[in-house]
Write an enzyme that holds these catalytic residues in place. Structure first.
Site, PDB file in Angstrom:
ATOM      1  N   GLU A  75       0.814  -1.215   0.000  1.00 11.88           N
ATOM      2  CA  GLU A  75       0.000   0.000   0.000  1.00 11.88           C
ATOM      3  C   GLU A  75       0.848   1.265   0.000  1.00 11.88           C
ATOM      4  OE1 GLU A  75      -0.435  -2.672   1.769  1.00 11.88           O
ATOM      5  OE2 GLU A  75      -2.545  -3.088   2.219  1.00 11.88           O
ATOM      6  N   TRP A  80       2.155  -6.084  26.300  1.00 16.62           N
ATOM      7  CA  TRP A  80       2.455  -6.619  24.971  1.00 16.62           C
ATOM      8  C   TRP A  80       3.878  -7.154  24.904  1.00 16.62           C
ATOM      9  CZ3 TRP A  80       0.253  -2.830  20.702  1.00 16.62           C
ATOM     10  CH2 TRP A  80      -1.149  -2.757  20.858  1.00 16.62           C
TER      11      TRP A  80
HETATM   12  P1  AMP Z   1       3.738  -6.545   1.820  1.00 18.49           P
HETATM   13  O1  AMP Z   1       2.647  -5.612   1.479  1.00 18.49           O
HETATM   14  O2  AMP Z   1       3.494  -7.939   1.373  1.00 18.49           O
HETATM   15  O3  AMP Z   1       5.074  -6.041   1.384  1.00 18.49           O
HETATM   16  O4  AMP Z   1       3.811  -6.642   3.404  1.00 18.49           O
HETATM   17  C1  AMP Z   1       4.014  -5.509   4.187  1.00 18.49           C
HETATM   18  C2  AMP Z   1       4.205  -5.901   5.613  1.00 18.49           C
HETATM   19  O5  AMP Z   1       5.425  -6.614   5.792  1.00 18.49           O
HETATM   20  C3  AMP Z   1       4.335  -4.723   6.543  1.00 18.49           C
HETATM   21  O6  AMP Z   1       3.086  -4.186   6.873  1.00 18.49           O
HETATM   22  C4  AMP Z   1       5.057  -5.355   7.727  1.00 18.49           C
HETATM   23  O7  AMP Z   1       4.165  -6.046   8.572  1.00 18.49           O
HETATM   24  C5  AMP Z   1       5.966  -6.343   7.070  1.00 18.49           C
HETATM   25  N1  AMP Z   1       7.308  -5.771   6.918  1.00 18.49           N
HETATM   26  C6  AMP Z   1       7.827  -5.152   5.850  1.00 18.49           C
HETATM   27  N2  AMP Z   1       9.103  -4.789   6.063  1.00 18.49           N
HETATM   28  C7  AMP Z   1       9.406  -5.172   7.330  1.00 18.49           C
HETATM   29  C8  AMP Z   1      10.570  -5.086   8.157  1.00 18.49           C
HETATM   30  N3  AMP Z   1      11.703  -4.538   7.729  1.00 18.49           N
HETATM   31  N4  AMP Z   1      10.480  -5.588   9.412  1.00 18.49           N
HETATM   32  C9  AMP Z   1       9.353  -6.157   9.873  1.00 18.49           C
HETATM   33  N5  AMP Z   1       8.240  -6.282   9.133  1.00 18.49           N
HETATM   34  C10 AMP Z   1       8.254  -5.798   7.870  1.00 18.49           C
END
Ligand code: AMP
Length: 543
Positions: free
Chosen positions: A331, A445
């Site tokens: 997004e 948490w």
């Molecule tokens: P996507 O839209 O499939 O790229 O997923 C996005 C989600 O991946 C984010 O909202 C996070 O929950 C997770 N995410 C992306 N980058 C990181 C990061 N460096 N560390 C932890 N979670 C991440």
């Protein structure tokens, strides 16, 4: 009195062709051999493609689906489709067939371009994709199969019949350029529809020094799939600055990645953490390699899920490479934060530097970001208080395609990311969890990501996941689920003893379970919903 020229994706390609025309684009093809050409050739073939699409009746706004790996042909689709004003819809082939069917039908894709790896899948799906007028196999005539797919066309034949002359049209920069579905854990996948304007602005942001620090001197191995959030913007960003592009095709195993990094002298690469686990496994299990001299990586972006400290350290120690830990989401086009240091961090001892790099980095200009508590009140930037992360900006979604999921912004235009984190005094964001993965123990948490990071620091741990499991007294307590490295021995008590000094006492997992593998989503993230389901009945020894 400034010129009002629209920000269009075609301008990125035109720039690269005119001023970086002989810079290479290298692909390990689906067929196997390495393919090489240049930005100039990319531009010529993208124009042939635009002519072919015009002949097929594609017009402004038409959705064109792809089921494809990272290759030069997929890159041609990136520029040819969007450049002519149509919408490139990159479909994630790792999704379940029913999800792919849903997505292609929901997007109303008129043509579907696919790699031969997905021939069986397309054969099965074709009868249930009524809107698709033609299926184009990304191959040459010699490799066209005898197939029952209706209206099966050959990509190379299509291009061969067309002229290299095509004037990219000029139109409103707010026109849709690409579409990418994100598979939430509940409900149907939802489409994020990018515009030319959002894409070009995002490209400026990733190229800048405190973004990905990208430039014409770079040779970039793009491991992150082009179907995952625009390949993190790399096709556009690389064209903007004329960086050499290297694509792995379908081969993302450690050996293939190692060879491309070495042979193409890559200075920069981008991937989710699991890819680098395979890379290190290959190095450790193969004699005769000279990783420290053969690999010229200077920096790399790790994102998509949290980069483990051990990985950041190994890249620093073995290659002198700086991990830019980045955070974002489909997004957000996707980039929100990048882990570049500040002036005051120069000369930090390695341990402190790695601690800094373990945070997800600082907000880049163009993204506004805040963390809030349950009532929506903003939380302090003290690196301790954690709350919901909200963002807004010109490359952040204002809603989903066809209004799925309803309104996504609050009255002030903030988009709730569904991530939870802290912001410290220097503006570094640390993701502590997805809001649904955070472990709620006795009203407090616990961050599952912090625990996973600590566990993966143990030399015998290959991969780790932490989930909340029901507990009569505390509602939920952490359960650590671990995959051991091949041939490693490690038991529950040894691992808990290892963790004891590393985490707060009440965060220590109540139990450890060893498994042979962990479930992942189609974009390589740990699939915690599946683990929660699998361990629903699990009784903790403390309960
Ligand atoms: P996507 O839209 O499939 O790229 O997923 C996005 C989600 O991946 C984010 O909202 C996070 O929950 C997770 N995410 C992306 N980058 C990181 C990061 N460096 N560390 C932890 N979670 C991440």
């Amino acid at each position: 009195l400034m010129q009002n020229r629209p920000l269009l994706i075609s301008s990125l390609l035109e720039h690269a062709a005119a001023f970086h025309g002989d810079t290479e684009i290298v692909t390990r093809t689906v067929e196997g051999p390495i393919h090489r050409y240049t930005y100039a050739a990319l531009a010529r073939r993208s124009k042939r493609l635009a002519n072919a699409l015009t002949r097929l009746g594609v017009t402004s706004g038409t959705r064109i689906g792809t089921l494809a790996w990272n290759t030069h042909r997929h890159l041609e689709l990136y520029f040819g489709v969007s450049g002519m004003g149509a919408v490139l819809h990159t479909v994630n082939p790792r999704l379940f067939a029913e999800q792919i069917e849903y997505i292609v039908n929901h997007a109303e894709d008129q043509y579907l371009f696919f790699d031969s790896s997905f021939l069986d899948l397309v054969e099965r799906l074709a009868p249930s994709l009524p809107k698709v007028k033609g299926f184009i196999l990304l191959a040459d005539r010699a490799r066209m199969p005898a197939s029952g797919i209706p209206n099966l066309l050959c990509y190379e034949d299509l291009l061969a019949g067309e002229s290299e002359a095509f004037d990219w049209p000029s139109f409103d920069e707010n026109t849709a350029s690409s579409l990418c579905y994100t598979s939430g854990t509940t409900g149907n996948p939802k489409g994020v529809l990018y515009s030319h304007r959002s894409t070009v602005l995002h490209s400026f942001a990733i190229c800048q020094r405190d973004g990905f620090n990208l430039g014409a001197e770079d040779s970039v191995l793009v491991v992150v799939p082009l179907f995952h959030a625009n390949g993190w913007g790399m096709p556009y960003g690389a064209a903007m600055c004329g960086a050499k592009l290297v694509f792995p095709g379908p081969a993302m195993d450690g050996k293939s990645i190692y060879e491309l990094l070495r042979d193409e002298q890559c200075s920069f690469s981008l991937a989710v953490p699991t890819v680098w686990l395979g890379f290190f496994q290959y190095i450790d299990g193969t004699s005769g390699l000279q990783p420290a001299t053969e690999i010229k990586l200077e920096r790399l972006v790790i994102g998509g899920s949290a980069a483990p400290q051990a990985m950041i350290r190994r890249f620093a120690e073995q290659f002198g490479a700086y991990v830019l830990h980045a955070w974002g989401m489909t997004e957000m086009s996707p980039l929100g934060t990048s882990g570049r240091p500040l002036r005051k961090h120069a000369g930090l001892p390695l341990d402190q530097r790695i601690a800094l790099q373990s945070k997800q980095g600082r907000v880049i200009y163009g993204v506004e970001l805040k963390i809030t508590d349950d009532s929506g009140a903003e939380l302090p930037h003290d690196g301790i208080a954690f709350g919901d992360i909200k963002v807004r900006g010109p490359w952040i979604a204002a809603g989903y395609f066809r209004s799925e999921g309803g309104a996504v912004m609050d009255a002030d235009g903030w988009f709730a990311t569904g991530d939870v984190g802290t912001l410290d005094g220097d503006g570094y964001l640390q993701i502590t969890d997805r809001s649904k993965d955070v472990i709620k123990s006795g009203g407090e948490w616990i961050s599952s990501i912090d625990l996973e990071n600590a566990a993966i620091g143990h030399p015998a741990v290959q991969e780790a996941a932490v989930i909340g499991v029901h507990h009569d007294k505390w509602q939920e307590r952490p359960l650590l689920i671990v995959v051991r490295k091949p041939d490693a021995t490690l038991d529950r008590d040894t691992l808990l003893e290892y963790l004891r000094p590393l985490v707060a006492k009440w965060w220590l997992p109540d139990d450890v379970v060893f498994v042979t593998e962990l479930p992942h989503t189609a974009t390589g993230k740990l699939q915690k919903s599946k683990l929660r389901e699998q361990f629903k009945e699990y009784r903790l020894p403390t309960d």
